[in-house]
Design a protein around this motif. Structure first.
Motif, PDB file in Angstrom:
ATOM      1  N   LEU A 161       0.842  -1.189   0.000  1.00 19.29           N
ATOM      2  CA  LEU A 161       0.000   0.000   0.000  1.00 19.29           C
ATOM      3  C   LEU A 161       0.880   1.243   0.000  1.00 19.29           C
ATOM      4  CD1 LEU A 161      -2.842  -0.855   2.545  1.00 19.29           C
ATOM      5  CD2 LEU A 161      -3.031  -0.621   0.063  1.00 19.29           C
ATOM      6  N   GLY A 162       0.610   2.145  -0.931  1.00 18.79           N
ATOM      7  CA  GLY A 162       1.366   3.381  -1.004  1.00 18.79           C
ATOM      8  C   GLY A 162       0.873   4.413  -0.010  1.00 18.79           C
ATOM      9  N   PRO A 163       1.608   5.504   0.155  1.00 18.58           N
ATOM     10  CA  PRO A 163       1.205   6.546   1.122  1.00 18.58           C
ATOM     11  C   PRO A 163      -0.118   7.212   0.767  1.00 18.58           C
ATOM     12  CG  PRO A 163       3.029   7.283  -0.255  1.00 18.58           C
ATOM     13  CD  PRO A 163       2.865   5.832  -0.515  1.00 18.58           C
ATOM     14  N   ASP A 164      -0.524   7.158  -0.503  1.00 18.42           N
ATOM     15  CA  ASP A 164      -1.787   7.765  -0.914  1.00 18.42           C
ATOM     16  C   ASP A 164      -2.944   6.776  -0.880  1.00 18.42           C
ATOM     17  OD1 ASP A 164      -0.972   6.142  -2.929  1.00 18.42           O
ATOM     18  OD2 ASP A 164      -1.209   7.615  -4.548  1.00 18.42           O
TER      19      ASP A 164
END
Length: 227
Positions: A161-164
């Protein structure tokens, strides 16, 4: 394979355990799956040391026999949980033995920190080799036969999962060490054809040329083939 230095001892991996011949194939003795420490359709990767020690990778760690396969023990099982070289209970998915006797293993446990480990005392104790990661499964490891300090390691980085809030796609990692795991150099993978789930396995290193490397890109030749 044959035992290093003793070509009449033959070791054969099968889908029903491990076979050992002490007399150039005249007789084979069967070591069953339960004795080694696994079951089902899983097949370990094996290595045999010059002293006859048998090493087998399993979902629960590295299994080691020093008596010809009569008994097996799990490497680092007796080490304290605070020991950074302890990996008992983790899936060991890669193993190789260097010509100087060093034992190298790599773990690929899901949801747990993985690393590459080395042992200079016949798998009695291990030390991490600086590749700790909670996202990478280390899937293959090969030591150059002519240069025991030269290693090649590959790993599969799972989707994250990315920061966004979006997802970061899986990635492949390919590294080389020229100094026995003290330092690691990433190798380029842009010229490799990869599958949607990029998994590259280092399959071998030239017997006399440590720069000659053979690798396999799993699923890169659709619909079912590797490249």
């Amino acid at each position: 394979a044959t035992r290093p230095g003793n070509p009449v001892e033959i070791y054969l991996a099968t889908t029903f355990g491990f076979l050992v011949s002490p007399d150039d194939g005249g007789h084979f003795y069967w070591i069953c799956e339960d004795a080694i420490g696994y079951a089902g359709t899983f097949d370990p990767k094996y290595r045999v040391g010059a002293d006859g020690t048998i090493y087998a990778t399993t979902f629960d760690g590295l299994r080691v026999s020093r008596d010809g396969g009569c008994t097996f023990a799990t490497a680092t099982e007796e080490a304290p949980t605070t020991d950074p070289g302890r990996f008992a209970g983790l899936w060991v998915d890669a193993i190789d033995l260097a010509s100087d006797g060093t034992v190298w293993v790599a773990t690929a446990a899901s949801g747990l920190p993985n690393n590459v480990y080395r042992s200079s005392d016949g798998a009695r104790t291990f030390a991490p080799a600086g590749l700790a990661s909670a996202e990478i499964w280390w899937k293959s490891l090969r030591v150059a036969p002519s240069a025991p300090a030269r290693l090649y390691v590959s790993g599969y980085q799972v989707t994250q999962l990315g920061p966004d809030g979006g997802t970061i796609p899986p990635a492949v990692h390919l590294l080389r060490s020229d100094d026995g795991g003290a330092n690691w150099q990433p190798l380029p993978t842009s010229d490799l054809q990869l599958a949607t789930s990029p998994l590259v396995l280092v399959e071998g290193v030239g017997r006399s040329n440590p720069d000659l490397v053979f690798a396999r890109s799993v699923g890169a030749l659709p619909p079912t083939g590797d490249r």
